[in-house]
Design a protein around this motif. Sequence first.
Motif, PDB file in Angstrom:
ATOM      1  N   ILE A  72       0.549   4.907  -1.859  1.00  0.00           N
ATOM      2  CA  ILE A  72       0.166   6.062  -1.042  1.00  0.00           C
ATOM      3  C   ILE A  72       1.242   7.149  -1.129  1.00  0.00           C
ATOM      4  O   ILE A  72       0.939   8.339  -1.221  1.00  0.00           O
ATOM      5  CB  ILE A  72      -0.058   5.628   0.428  1.00  0.00           C
ATOM      6  CG1 ILE A  72      -1.287   4.726   0.527  1.00  0.00           C
ATOM      7  CG2 ILE A  72      -0.228   6.843   1.340  1.00  0.00           C
ATOM      8  CD1 ILE A  72      -1.495   4.113   1.894  1.00  0.00           C
ATOM      9  N   GLY A  73       2.499   6.739  -1.145  1.00  0.00           N
ATOM     10  CA  GLY A  73       3.599   7.703  -1.250  1.00  0.00           C
ATOM     11  C   GLY A  73       3.502   8.538  -2.516  1.00  0.00           C
ATOM     12  O   GLY A  73       3.698   9.758  -2.480  1.00  0.00           O
TER      13      GLY A  73
ATOM     14  N   PHE B  24       9.188   7.800   1.937  1.00  0.00           N
ATOM     15  CA  PHE B  24       9.115   6.408   1.472  1.00  0.00           C
ATOM     16  C   PHE B  24       9.828   5.440   2.419  1.00  0.00           C
ATOM     17  O   PHE B  24       9.334   4.353   2.699  1.00  0.00           O
ATOM     18  CB  PHE B  24       9.705   6.284   0.068  1.00  0.00           C
ATOM     19  CG  PHE B  24       8.760   6.697  -1.014  1.00  0.00           C
ATOM     20  CD1 PHE B  24       7.688   5.889  -1.348  1.00  0.00           C
ATOM     21  CD2 PHE B  24       8.931   7.889  -1.686  1.00  0.00           C
ATOM     22  CE1 PHE B  24       6.797   6.259  -2.346  1.00  0.00           C
ATOM     23  CE2 PHE B  24       8.051   8.273  -2.689  1.00  0.00           C
ATOM     24  CZ  PHE B  24       6.979   7.457  -3.020  1.00  0.00           C
TER      25      PHE B  24
ATOM     26  N   ALA C 103       7.188   3.177   4.285  1.00  0.00           N
ATOM     27  CA  ALA C 103       6.959   1.898   3.604  1.00  0.00           C
ATOM     28  C   ALA C 103       8.231   1.071   3.391  1.00  0.00           C
ATOM     29  O   ALA C 103       8.362   0.349   2.395  1.00  0.00           O
ATOM     30  CB  ALA C 103       6.264   2.136   2.265  1.00  0.00           C
TER      31      ALA C 103
ATOM     32  N   ALA D 187       0.829  -1.209   0.000  1.00  0.00           N
ATOM     33  CA  ALA D 187       0.000   0.000   0.000  1.00  0.00           C
ATOM     34  C   ALA D 187       0.865   1.261   0.000  1.00  0.00           C
ATOM     35  O   ALA D 187       0.550   2.242  -0.667  1.00  0.00           O
ATOM     36  CB  ALA D 187      -0.920  -0.001   1.219  1.00  0.00           C
ATOM     37  N   GLY D 188       1.972   1.201   0.751  1.00  0.00           N
ATOM     38  CA  GLY D 188       2.791   2.392   0.954  1.00  0.00           C
ATOM     39  C   GLY D 188       3.394   2.975  -0.309  1.00  0.00           C
ATOM     40  O   GLY D 188       3.464   4.196  -0.454  1.00  0.00           O
ATOM     41  N   ALA D 189       3.823   2.107  -1.229  1.00  0.00           N
ATOM     42  CA  ALA D 189       4.429   2.605  -2.464  1.00  0.00           C
ATOM     43  C   ALA D 189       3.419   3.457  -3.237  1.00  0.00           C
ATOM     44  O   ALA D 189       3.755   4.515  -3.772  1.00  0.00           O
ATOM     45  CB  ALA D 189       4.923   1.437  -3.315  1.00  0.00           C
TER      46      ALA D 189
END
Lengths: 142, 239
Positions: B173-174, B193, B197, B169-171
Amino acid sequence: MSHHTPFDSAARIVRHSALWQATVVGGFWLAGEAAVRVLGIPLPGGIVGLALVLGLLATRRVRVRSVRRGANLLLADMLLFFVPAVLAVLDHHELIGLIGLKILFVILLSTVAVMFVTAFTVDLCYRWRADHAHNHAEPLAR
Amino acid sequence: MPITMPSPWLADAAGRVLLWSLVTIGFYWGAKRLYRRWPRWWLSPLLVTPLLIGTIVLALHASYRDYIGGTRWLILLLGPATVAFAIPIYEQRGLIRRHWPVLLIGMVAGSLTAMLTSWALATLVGIDGALRLSLLPRSISTPFAMEVAGDIGGIPDLTAVFVVMTGIAGAAIGDLILARLSLGSALARGALFGIGAHGAGTARAHQIGATEGAVAGLVMVLVGLINVLCAPLLAALLR
């Protein structure tokens, strides 16, 4: 010793191979684990091993090029090492369904918050420091 | 007859290690090749590898106990991987020397936000106990996160699952946050980042720029270290 025997070049190939270097890194991990057990250090063995390698690199007792390839091998394929742990979901049927959705909600929203706060804080501090350094440098320049 | 007991058991254990290790390494290798060919986020090895292996385990009517019995040695290699993090720290020492106050403040702010929002949001939706504790360290790299989870009373295996979810998810959302905020410094873009993440975020940051990638990789390791070192304190607070 200026003459190179086949043994010397073979030894050099082994020393420069990623697998051998990864084994060396593994050796430092074992040393860290041993230190934790023997000295009763309240830290994971891996962290103590990390500190040990960092210390040896900083004091130039170990050269980066004699461990870099092995470290890169271990770090690049780290996913392989934690996949078995991730499959623990198979044993947690409770995560399928509503709880799983709730967890997804927590992770998504929390990650947005972490990234927002981190970026904002770092940007603010960076600009503040840049301005600060500038103000101090000015009188010296004149 | 107790004397004949060990031999079939040994053969069984050896077979289990061979089968599940081959399945795991084979699918991991295949998933990596697939991603190199088609680099889409939903083909990320982080997502594809566990899904494929999980499907095989279920299809063969095997249990997780069976599977983990054959692959525990792979988890053990997270130890040497932790030690290997010393090399990126050493190689980025210039970055640390120049920007350590900014990076330190960012890491503390990011970690506190991760812990506090995870706790608050979990409580809000009615998650508590070991499950809530397992969610707290999910924004740091797996070997560190599992260590912290064990220290504070969470379930390390579940934390590994949440770490993977955060990475996937983080990649994405970033990217969304980068588009919304106008960040003047590569330091902020990389830190977002790396702290938000971990490994997946660092891979994304490398695609944005070399400095962003270096910063992300460095803060990912340092924030993991800080969290492990602070875990006993956190455990005392939670008790």
